[in-house]
Design an enzyme around this catalytic site. Structure first.
Site, PDB file in Angstrom:
ATOM      1  N   LYS A   1     -59.751  45.767  70.845  1.00  0.00           N
ATOM      2  CA  LYS A   1     -59.776  45.121  69.537  1.00  0.00           C
ATOM      3  C   LYS A   1     -60.992  46.013  68.615  1.00  0.00           C
ATOM      4  O   LYS A   1     -60.735  46.217  67.406  1.00  0.00           O
ATOM      5  CB  LYS A   1     -59.877  43.729  69.469  1.00  0.00           C
ATOM      6  CG  LYS A   1     -58.575  42.998  69.744  1.00  0.00           C
ATOM      7  CD  LYS A   1     -58.788  41.502  69.750  1.00  0.00           C
ATOM      8  CE  LYS A   1     -57.598  40.916  69.897  1.00  0.00           C
ATOM      9  NZ  LYS A   1     -57.597  39.618  69.566  1.00  0.00           N
TER      10      LYS A   1
ATOM     11  N   GLY B   1     -63.143  36.730  75.919  1.00  0.00           N
ATOM     12  CA  GLY B   1     -64.088  38.239  76.088  1.00  0.00           C
ATOM     13  C   GLY B   1     -64.493  38.666  74.931  1.00  0.00           C
ATOM     14  O   GLY B   1     -63.933  38.661  73.891  1.00  0.00           O
TER      15      GLY B   1
ATOM     16  N   ALA C   1     -63.223  40.242  69.921  1.00  0.00           N
ATOM     17  CA  ALA C   1     -63.221  39.069  70.563  1.00  0.00           C
ATOM     18  C   ALA C   1     -61.327  38.933  71.053  1.00  0.00           C
ATOM     19  O   ALA C   1     -60.759  39.083  69.986  1.00  0.00           O
ATOM     20  CB  ALA C   1     -63.695  37.915  70.112  1.00  0.00           C
ATOM     21  N   ASP C   2     -61.373  38.497  72.334  1.00  0.00           N
ATOM     22  CA  ASP C   2     -59.881  37.738  72.595  1.00  0.00           C
ATOM     23  C   ASP C   2     -59.917  36.621  73.514  1.00  0.00           C
ATOM     24  O   ASP C   2     -60.847  36.485  74.311  1.00  0.00           O
ATOM     25  CB  ASP C   2     -59.269  39.002  73.182  1.00  0.00           C
ATOM     26  CG  ASP C   2     -57.645  38.611  73.438  1.00  0.00           C
ATOM     27  OD1 ASP C   2     -57.124  38.669  72.528  1.00  0.00           O
ATOM     28  OD2 ASP C   2     -57.172  38.596  74.638  1.00  0.00           O
ATOM     29  N   THR C   3     -59.309  35.578  73.333  1.00  0.00           N
ATOM     30  CA  THR C   3     -59.402  34.256  73.933  1.00  0.00           C
ATOM     31  C   THR C   3     -57.856  34.148  74.571  1.00  0.00           C
ATOM     32  O   THR C   3     -56.946  34.296  74.042  1.00  0.00           O
ATOM     33  CB  THR C   3     -59.590  33.058  72.933  1.00  0.00           C
ATOM     34  OG1 THR C   3     -60.675  33.636  72.438  1.00  0.00           O
ATOM     35  CG2 THR C   3     -59.553  31.852  73.819  1.00  0.00           C
TER      36      THR C   3
END
Length: 133
Positions: free
Chosen positions: A5, A56, A19-21
Site C-alpha cells: 500500500k 501491519g 497500513a492494513d488490518t
C-alpha cells in the site's frame, strides 16, 4: 500488505505510511465481507469469542523503511441473529475487517479489549509514533 500500500507513494523524499488490518479467529483470517451473507457469517463466528486484530504498518522514509505489526485481543458478547441482522442493515460492516467497526455501532458488541484500541480502528498510533521517533 502495508508495504504494498505504501510503495506506490514513495517518491524518495517524503515519509509514507501504509497500513492494513485483519481479524483472526479460530485460525481463520477475516478481511472485509463481500456481501450480507459473508458479514453475517463473520459476525456469527466472532460471537461470544475472543479474536485478534492485527494491523501491519510500513513506514518508508528517505532514511529507512520499517515494517511492524500490532495485535489487540477483542472479546464479543454473544450476539443474537436479530442483533447481527440489524447491524448488517446499517451497512457499517462492509468496509471493515472482520465485518465490524469498533469506532461505530460495532462497539456495542465488544465485551472486552486487551491492547491498543486504535489498532482495532486500523492504525496503532502509539506504536507508529514510537517507530517515527
Amino acid at each position: 500488505m502495508s508495504r504494498l500500500k505504501a510503495k506506490p507513494f514513495d517518491n524518495g523524499t517524503d515519509t509514507v505510511i501504509g497500513a492494513d488490518t485483519v481479524v483472526a479467529v479460530d485460525g481463520i483470517i477475516l478481511g472485509k465481507p463481500k456481501d450480507r451473507d459473508d458479514a453475517y457469517n463473520m459476525l456469527k463466528l466472532l460471537s461470544g469469542k475472543y479474536h485478534s486484530v492485527f494491523t501491519g504498518v510500513t513506514v518508508i522514509s528517505p532514511q529507512k523503511t520499517i515494517t511492524f505489526s500490532v495485535e489487540t485481543k477483542v472479546k464479543f458478547f454473544e450476539l443474537t441473529d436479530t442483533e447481527i441482522k440489524a447491524y448488517i442493515d446499517t451497512s457499517e460492516p462492509f468496509d471493515k475487517a472482520g465485518g465490524y467497526g469498533i469506532q461505530g455501532k460495532g462497539s456495542l458488541f465488544v465485551e472486552r479489549i486487551e491492547g491498543d484500541y486504535f489498532n482495532v480502528v486500523g492504525l496503532p498510533v502509539s506504536a507508529l509514533n514510537k517507530a517515527l521517533f
